[in-house]
Scaffold this motif. Structure first.
Motif, PDB file in Angstrom:
ATOM      1  N   LYS A   4       0.867  -1.182   0.000  1.00  0.00           N
ATOM      2  CA  LYS A   4       0.000   0.000   0.000  1.00  0.00           C
ATOM      3  C   LYS A   4       0.903   1.230   0.000  1.00  0.00           C
ATOM      4  CE  LYS A   4      -3.885  -0.191   2.258  1.00  0.00           C
ATOM      5  NZ  LYS A   4      -4.913  -0.281   3.331  1.00  0.00           N
ATOM      6  N   TYR A  78      -3.988  14.089   7.735  1.00  0.00           N
ATOM      7  CA  TYR A  78      -4.500  13.033   6.856  1.00  0.00           C
ATOM      8  C   TYR A  78      -3.406  12.093   6.368  1.00  0.00           C
ATOM      9  CZ  TYR A  78      -9.103  14.972   7.153  1.00  0.00           C
ATOM     10  OH  TYR A  78     -10.324  15.379   7.651  1.00  0.00           O
ATOM     11  N   LEU A  82      -3.762   8.075   6.892  1.00  0.00           N
ATOM     12  CA  LEU A  82      -3.530   7.115   5.824  1.00  0.00           C
ATOM     13  C   LEU A  82      -2.463   6.103   6.221  1.00  0.00           C
ATOM     14  CD1 LEU A  82      -3.694   9.537   2.777  1.00  0.00           C
ATOM     15  CD2 LEU A  82      -5.194   7.563   3.128  1.00  0.00           C
ATOM     16  N   HIS A  83      -1.452   6.562   6.953  1.00  0.00           N
ATOM     17  CA  HIS A  83      -0.373   5.673   7.377  1.00  0.00           C
ATOM     18  C   HIS A  83      -0.788   4.781   8.546  1.00  0.00           C
ATOM     19  CE1 HIS A  83       3.536   4.143   8.371  1.00  0.00           C
ATOM     20  NE2 HIS A  83       3.551   4.756   9.542  1.00  0.00           N
ATOM     21  N   LYS A  85      -3.900   4.378  10.155  1.00  0.00           N
ATOM     22  CA  LYS A  85      -5.190   3.693  10.121  1.00  0.00           C
ATOM     23  C   LYS A  85      -5.329   2.743   8.941  1.00  0.00           C
ATOM     24  CE  LYS A  85     -10.193   4.571  10.124  1.00  0.00           C
ATOM     25  NZ  LYS A  85     -11.258   5.614  10.148  1.00  0.00           N
ATOM     26  N   HIS A  86      -4.768   3.133   7.804  1.00  0.00           N
ATOM     27  CA  HIS A  86      -4.974   2.357   6.580  1.00  0.00           C
ATOM     28  C   HIS A  86      -3.722   1.629   6.097  1.00  0.00           C
ATOM     29  CE1 HIS A  86      -9.036   3.980   5.985  1.00  0.00           C
ATOM     30  NE2 HIS A  86      -8.539   5.129   6.420  1.00  0.00           N
ATOM     31  N   TYR A  88      -0.846   2.728   4.730  1.00  0.00           N
ATOM     32  CA  TYR A  88      -0.083   3.212   3.583  1.00  0.00           C
ATOM     33  C   TYR A  88       1.291   3.713   4.013  1.00  0.00           C
ATOM     34  CZ  TYR A  88      -4.108   3.118   0.428  1.00  0.00           C
ATOM     35  OH  TYR A  88      -5.162   2.720  -0.354  1.00  0.00           O
ATOM     36  N   TYR A 188      -7.709  12.083   1.014  1.00  0.00           N
ATOM     37  CA  TYR A 188      -8.046  10.952   1.886  1.00  0.00           C
ATOM     38  C   TYR A 188      -9.337  10.269   1.427  1.00  0.00           C
ATOM     39  CZ  TYR A 188      -9.341   8.479   6.204  1.00  0.00           C
ATOM     40  OH  TYR A 188      -9.711   7.529   7.124  1.00  0.00           O
ATOM     41  N   THR A 192      -9.478   6.371   0.070  1.00  0.00           N
ATOM     42  CA  THR A 192     -10.124   5.375   0.939  1.00  0.00           C
ATOM     43  C   THR A 192     -11.534   5.009   0.514  1.00  0.00           C
ATOM     44  OG1 THR A 192     -10.923   7.102   2.471  1.00  0.00           O
ATOM     45  CG2 THR A 192      -8.764   6.112   2.930  1.00  0.00           C
ATOM     46  N   LYS A 197     -11.725   2.209  -5.295  1.00  0.00           N
ATOM     47  CA  LYS A 197     -10.834   1.054  -5.304  1.00  0.00           C
ATOM     48  C   LYS A 197     -11.399  -0.068  -6.166  1.00  0.00           C
ATOM     49  CE  LYS A 197      -8.764   1.740  -0.740  1.00  0.00           C
ATOM     50  NZ  LYS A 197      -8.607   1.178   0.618  1.00  0.00           N
TER      51      LYS A 197
END
Length: 207
Positions: A4, A78, A82-83, A85-86, A88, A188, A192, A197
């Motif tokens: 990611k 943000y 992204l890093h 929580k998700h 990336y 963001y 997300t 996606k």
């Protein structure tokens, strides 16, 4: 795509280069020309020649000031989301300078503002350098998101199979080729959104 990864420019995307550069130019006796906000040319913005403008950019990018740029708008919040929580990680491709000390200051600045584990790679190309060759050699066909403020560089990413998002500034508001994100909240939401996606429909404007 097994990792990611988000690939991003730095100045005008992650960091507020324009704000810091303007302070630096004011200290040297130069102020912005009224109504020049939509011009990308530093020469036009400050009422000097293009050659002088490029010279000042190089001097600034290789000065100690380059290590102390603030985050652009809501980028810090943000990017962290992204890093953390998700999951990336970010690759930075920045046309800063080939000066090794400028590169070290840039890396320290980014890690201080956004976190030391946020970045997988930070690559500093020469001042004002074109990015196509680097993108082609490292990201062709990987379909990573590619964040830029310069439409020409965004197009270079598209040509190698990346998914560009433009960070809005006065000089790129006429862009009609890529999603235009005023804030990092917009970025963001694009990245997300499960619809983007699943179907690759990332091309709507984030406004």
């Amino acid at each position: 795509m097994t990792e990611k990864v988000i690939v991003t420019d730095c100045d005008g995307v992650l960091l507020n280069w324009e704000y810091a550069f303007d302070i630096w130019m004011n200290e040297k006796g130069h102020s912005k020309v009224e109504g020049s906000e939509t011009s990308y040319s530093i020469g036009e913005r400050y009422g000097i020649t293009d050659a002088q403008g490029k010279g000042y950019i190089k001097l600034f990018n290789e000065s100690a000031a380059i290590g102390f740029l603030p985050a652009l708008r809501d980028a810090a919040h943000y990017v962290k989301l992204l890093h953390e929580k998700h999951g990336y990680v970010f690759d930075v491709v920045t046309s800063l300078s080939k000066n090794q000390y400028a590169a070290k200051l840039r890396e320290k600045n980014l890690k201080k503002v956004f976190g030391k584990n946020t970045f997988r790679n930070i690559v500093c190309l020469d001042t004002g350098a074109d990015k196509y060759d680097h993108l082609w050699l490292n990201y062709a066909g990987l379909e990573y998101f590619w964040l830029e403020d310069k439409p020409e560089n965004a197009m270079a990413g598209k040509l190698v199979g990346m998914k560009p998002i433009i960070i809005e500034h006065g000089h790129n508001m006429n862009n009609a080729d890529f999603p235009l994100a005023k804030m990092w909240e917009d970025v963001y939401n694009i990245i997300t959104d499960p619809i983007h996606k699943a179907y690759g429909v990332y091309g709507r404007h984030a406004r």
